[in-house]
Write an enzyme that holds these catalytic residues in place. Sequence first.
Site, short mmCIF file in Angstrom:
data_model
loop_
_atom_site.label_atom_id
_atom_site.label_comp_id
_atom_site.label_asym_id
_atom_site.label_seq_id
_atom_site.Cartn_x
_atom_site.Cartn_y
_atom_site.Cartn_z
N CYS A 156 13.50 9.94 7.97
CA CYS A 156 13.36 9.51 9.37
C CYS A 156 14.68 9.62 10.11
O CYS A 156 14.72 9.92 11.29
CB CYS A 156 12.82 8.09 9.41
N GLU A 186 8.75 1.32 11.81
CA GLU A 186 9.88 2.25 11.71
C GLU A 186 9.27 3.64 11.68
O GLU A 186 8.61 4.02 10.72
CB GLU A 186 10.66 1.91 10.44
N LYS A 220 0.88 -1.18 0.00
CA LYS A 220 0.00 0.00 0.00
C LYS A 220 0.91 1.23 0.00
O LYS A 220 1.45 1.62 1.03
CB LYS A 220 -0.89 -0.01 1.25
N GLU A 262 9.33 15.76 15.82
CA GLU A 262 9.82 15.56 14.46
C GLU A 262 9.10 16.54 13.52
O GLU A 262 7.88 16.49 13.38
CB GLU A 262 9.53 14.12 14.01
P1 NAP Z 1 1.52 8.27 7.90
O1 NAP Z 1 0.09 8.62 8.07
O2 NAP Z 1 2.19 7.52 8.97
O3 NAP Z 1 1.64 7.48 6.50
C1 NAP Z 1 2.46 6.36 6.25
C2 NAP Z 1 1.67 5.30 5.50
O4 NAP Z 1 0.65 4.76 6.34
C3 NAP Z 1 0.95 5.82 4.27
O5 NAP Z 1 0.97 4.83 3.27
C4 NAP Z 1 -0.43 6.04 4.80
O6 NAP Z 1 -1.40 6.11 3.81
C5 NAP Z 1 -0.61 4.83 5.66
N1 NAP Z 1 -1.67 4.92 6.65
C6 NAP Z 1 -2.22 6.02 7.24
N2 NAP Z 1 -3.16 5.67 8.13
C7 NAP Z 1 -3.24 4.32 8.12
C8 NAP Z 1 -4.03 3.36 8.84
N3 NAP Z 1 -4.90 3.73 9.76
N4 NAP Z 1 -3.83 2.06 8.56
C9 NAP Z 1 -2.91 1.67 7.66
N5 NAP Z 1 -2.16 2.52 6.95
C10 NAP Z 1 -2.30 3.84 7.18
O7 NAP Z 1 2.38 9.56 7.64
P2 NAP Z 1 1.88 10.93 6.99
O8 NAP Z 1 0.56 11.33 7.57
O9 NAP Z 1 1.95 10.81 5.53
O10 NAP Z 1 3.03 11.92 7.52
C11 NAP Z 1 2.89 12.52 8.80
C12 NAP Z 1 4.22 12.58 9.52
O11 NAP Z 1 4.76 11.26 9.66
C13 NAP Z 1 5.33 13.32 8.82
O12 NAP Z 1 5.24 14.70 9.00
C14 NAP Z 1 6.55 12.73 9.47
O13 NAP Z 1 6.81 13.35 10.70
C15 NAP Z 1 6.15 11.30 9.72
N6 NAP Z 1 6.69 10.38 8.66
C16 NAP Z 1 7.74 9.60 8.98
C17 NAP Z 1 8.27 8.76 8.03
C18 NAP Z 1 9.44 7.89 8.33
O14 NAP Z 1 10.22 7.59 7.45
N7 NAP Z 1 9.57 7.41 9.56
C19 NAP Z 1 7.73 8.70 6.75
C20 NAP Z 1 6.62 9.49 6.46
C21 NAP Z 1 6.12 10.33 7.43
P3 NAP Z 1 -1.76 7.53 3.15
O15 NAP Z 1 -0.54 8.35 3.07
O16 NAP Z 1 -2.25 7.13 1.84
O17 NAP Z 1 -2.78 8.13 4.04
#
Ligand code: NAP
Length: 487
Positions: free
Chosen positions: A289, A255, A181, A385
């Site tokens: 990250c 992660e 996904k 973060e």
């Molecule tokens: P996120 O919500 O954690 O998204 C990561 C993945 O999880 C995406 O594919 C997302 O789908 C999916 N997802 C979201 N809600 C889910 C659920 N309830 N069940 C299963 N999968 C789900 O991150 P984000 O909202 O895009 O970013 C927010 C913050 O996260 C950033 O500002 C950053 O601080 C942090 N982040 C960290 C990393 C890392 O490498 N550790 C990477 C990205 C973001 P959708 O995007 O399609 O909703």
Amino acid sequence: MTEYSQGSVADAYDILVDGEWVSADSGERFAVYDPSTGEELTQVARGRETDIEHAIEAAVAAEDGWRRMAVDERSQLLYEIAQALRDHEDELAEIETLDTGKPLGTGRSHAQTCARYFEYYAGIADKVYGDSIPLSDEYVDFTVREPLGVTAQVIPWNGPLSVFGRSVAPALATGNVCIVKPAEQAPLSPLVAARVIDDHLPDGVLNVVPGFGTEAGAPLVEHDAVDGIGFTGSVPTGKAIATAAAENLTPHYLELGGKSPNVVFPDADLDNAVENAVKGFTAVTGQVCSAGSRLLLHEDIHDEFLDRLVDEVDSLTVDSGIDDPDVGPLVSEEQFEKVQRYVEVGRKEAGEPVVGGSALDRPGYFFEPTIFDGVDNDMRIAQEEIFGPVLSVITFADEQEAIEIANDVDYGLVAGIFTENVQRALRFSKEVAAGQIYINEWFAGGIETPFGGYKDSGYGREKGLEAIDEYTQVKNVCANIGTDWPR
Ligand code: NAP
Ligand code: MG
């Protein structure tokens, strides 16, 4: 531009289920934007629960054949996939750049990394050994490592290609089938990678369902036919996934990002330390990250180091990723607004930044690399973060204080030290609670080295041989061979 990036191969952005590229059941699509312009790049199938259901059916049907395939054959397919990815490096690099905004050179290196993961795990597929365990004369005991079965990979937007490779390659190598996904903000490169490689795999072994987290991600991780989950992303989503996994007792790894300390001592090679400090907080516009987002400077070098850092940051080019600048835009309007909010928080907490602090006056989600000096480790800009090109500089007086500050945070993904004193560097490596320690190079290590977090940065390890543990389960076989045999 390639046909992929122009979107002329419209079905490249459909759903991959059972070896077929299909529309979403609902026929709906969602728009994907170019962060360098804010304009629509293309549209992608909007997967939902029924699409996930089809992907799971296909994966379940493919599971037995894939796990029973001779390992040399499975390994060979993964080598072919690595080669196919290399053959398509140009379009993968370009699509990763267009969709995420990262500089083209970085997009290229992520395309190469993706190929390298398949190559590395191709070489491991036939070396997933068990142990033989000595018991008394009456027994023969050994372990075997078996695949989990149907696995789900939930991918973030910051490194879609590299996370695709680092999760899917070890999963396939160990005999699992996959349902990926991708993130809604940057789904294109995993879809193009899947298109490049799907002909090399039996139908249903790799399925990719783009869509939103709540609509496609949640039904996937909540499904009781899923036997393992790999997730990279935010802490709140990580907790939601762990909760869903708990309901079905599904093994999973998380992660979850960091607020990693980069500590510079006066005896360091300062040219090298400046260069790495810049790279640490500006690579992928700080949306990594393992970014070095807290810079801890010894008081004796603080002023000189900061001057040099500001000079370096002033000279960085900020432009569209496709023109291969030093720094590209942030990924989305949401992320752009989040960074702006944090910079306002920083202004209230630490005063005017010493460099940067503003969005660029042009379309797209460009924000200047920004440094706050005089940061106290209790401030929000030192603890939370931001996921943008924002650096918090904190001063320390001695090694003890540096270690205390380094550890005084909820996260524990990486930590770095710059010093020529090997004893100090190794003491730091023992004392700091983080999954990886960088010495004299930020982002040191490679696909071969285990990666994952301590504390709120998550659990489980990807990359290296450790990923094999995440994607296999150990079975112990203990045979009583009796005592009545000739000796
Ligand atoms: P996120 O919500 O954690 O998204 C990561 C993945 O999880 C995406 O594919 C997302 O789908 C999916 N997802 C979201 N809600 C889910 C659920 N309830 N069940 C299963 N999968 C789900 O991150 P984000 O909202 O895009 O970013 C927010 C913050 O996260 C950033 O500002 C950053 O601080 C942090 N982040 C960290 C990393 C890392 O490498 N550790 C990477 C990205 C973001 P959708 O995007 O399609 O909703
Ligand atoms: Mg999201």
